[in-house]
Design a protein around this motif. Sequence first.
Motif, PDB file in Angstrom:
ATOM      1  N   VAL A   3       1.004  -0.912   0.302  1.00 26.02           N
ATOM      2  CA  VAL A   3      -0.174   0.000   0.137  1.00 26.02           C
ATOM      3  C   VAL A   3       0.778   1.498   0.419  1.00 26.02           C
ATOM      4  O   VAL A   3       0.703   1.815  -0.609  1.00 26.02           O
ATOM      5  CB  VAL A   3      -1.212   0.241   1.212  1.00 26.02           C
ATOM      6  N   GLU A   4       1.963   1.203   0.524  1.00 28.76           N
ATOM      7  CA  GLU A   4       3.201   2.261   0.934  1.00 28.76           C
ATOM      8  C   GLU A   4       3.444   3.198  -0.685  1.00 28.76           C
ATOM      9  O   GLU A   4       4.577   3.605  -0.711  1.00 28.76           O
ATOM     10  CB  GLU A   4       3.838   2.364   1.723  1.00 28.76           C
ATOM     11  N   THR A   5       3.379   1.646  -2.430  1.00 27.92           N
ATOM     12  CA  THR A   5       3.426   2.121  -2.863  1.00 27.92           C
ATOM     13  C   THR A   5       2.958   2.637  -3.932  1.00 27.92           C
ATOM     14  O   THR A   5       2.851   2.753  -5.475  1.00 27.92           O
ATOM     15  CB  THR A   5       4.831   0.925  -3.384  1.00 27.92           C
ATOM     16  N   MET A   6       1.672   3.212  -3.529  1.00 28.69           N
ATOM     17  CA  MET A   6       0.211   3.854  -4.234  1.00 28.69           C
ATOM     18  C   MET A   6       0.016   5.364  -3.602  1.00 28.69           C
ATOM     19  O   MET A   6       0.271   5.287  -3.088  1.00 28.69           O
ATOM     20  CB  MET A   6      -0.827   2.893  -4.612  1.00 28.69           C
ATOM     21  N   PRO A   7       0.835   6.539  -4.382  1.00 35.05           N
ATOM     22  CA  PRO A   7       0.080   7.482  -4.738  1.00 35.05           C
ATOM     23  C   PRO A   7      -1.143   8.018  -4.848  1.00 35.05           C
ATOM     24  O   PRO A   7      -2.432   7.431  -4.994  1.00 35.05           O
ATOM     25  CB  PRO A   7       0.068   7.958  -5.925  1.00 35.05           C
TER      26      PRO A   7
END
Length: 123
Positions: A3-7
Amino acid sequence: MAVETMPQAVNVNRGAGTMEIVWEGGRAASFNLMKLRRICPCATCAESRGENPHPGLLEARTPDAPAPKKSLGLPILGDVNKFQIQGMNHVGNYALGVTWQDGHQSIFSWTFLASASDPATPV
Ligand SMILES: [Zn+2]
């Protein structure tokens, strides 16, 4: 995809020459546009840097995306155009497409950008 690699948001500050990505969870990262252009993962840029291209990224391009314009045969317009963003688009849900003022197109996957990002503010 983690999830932390979605803007959440992508903001370009043309005056400052920077692009800011706010990741889900609120962490922000800023990119210098000159740096961003220099780390373009496409085969053309990788070859010009003397690296092996990443064919996986090219094959992942969506079929309906316009083909990159061939600008290599044109006179060099100068670094000003090369490092200015003309437009951006989402490529599927995994990457950011960037069209530069000189016509070059880059596709940066979010995971690539996350790994290449500098923290905008020290934690
Ligand atoms: Zn490139």
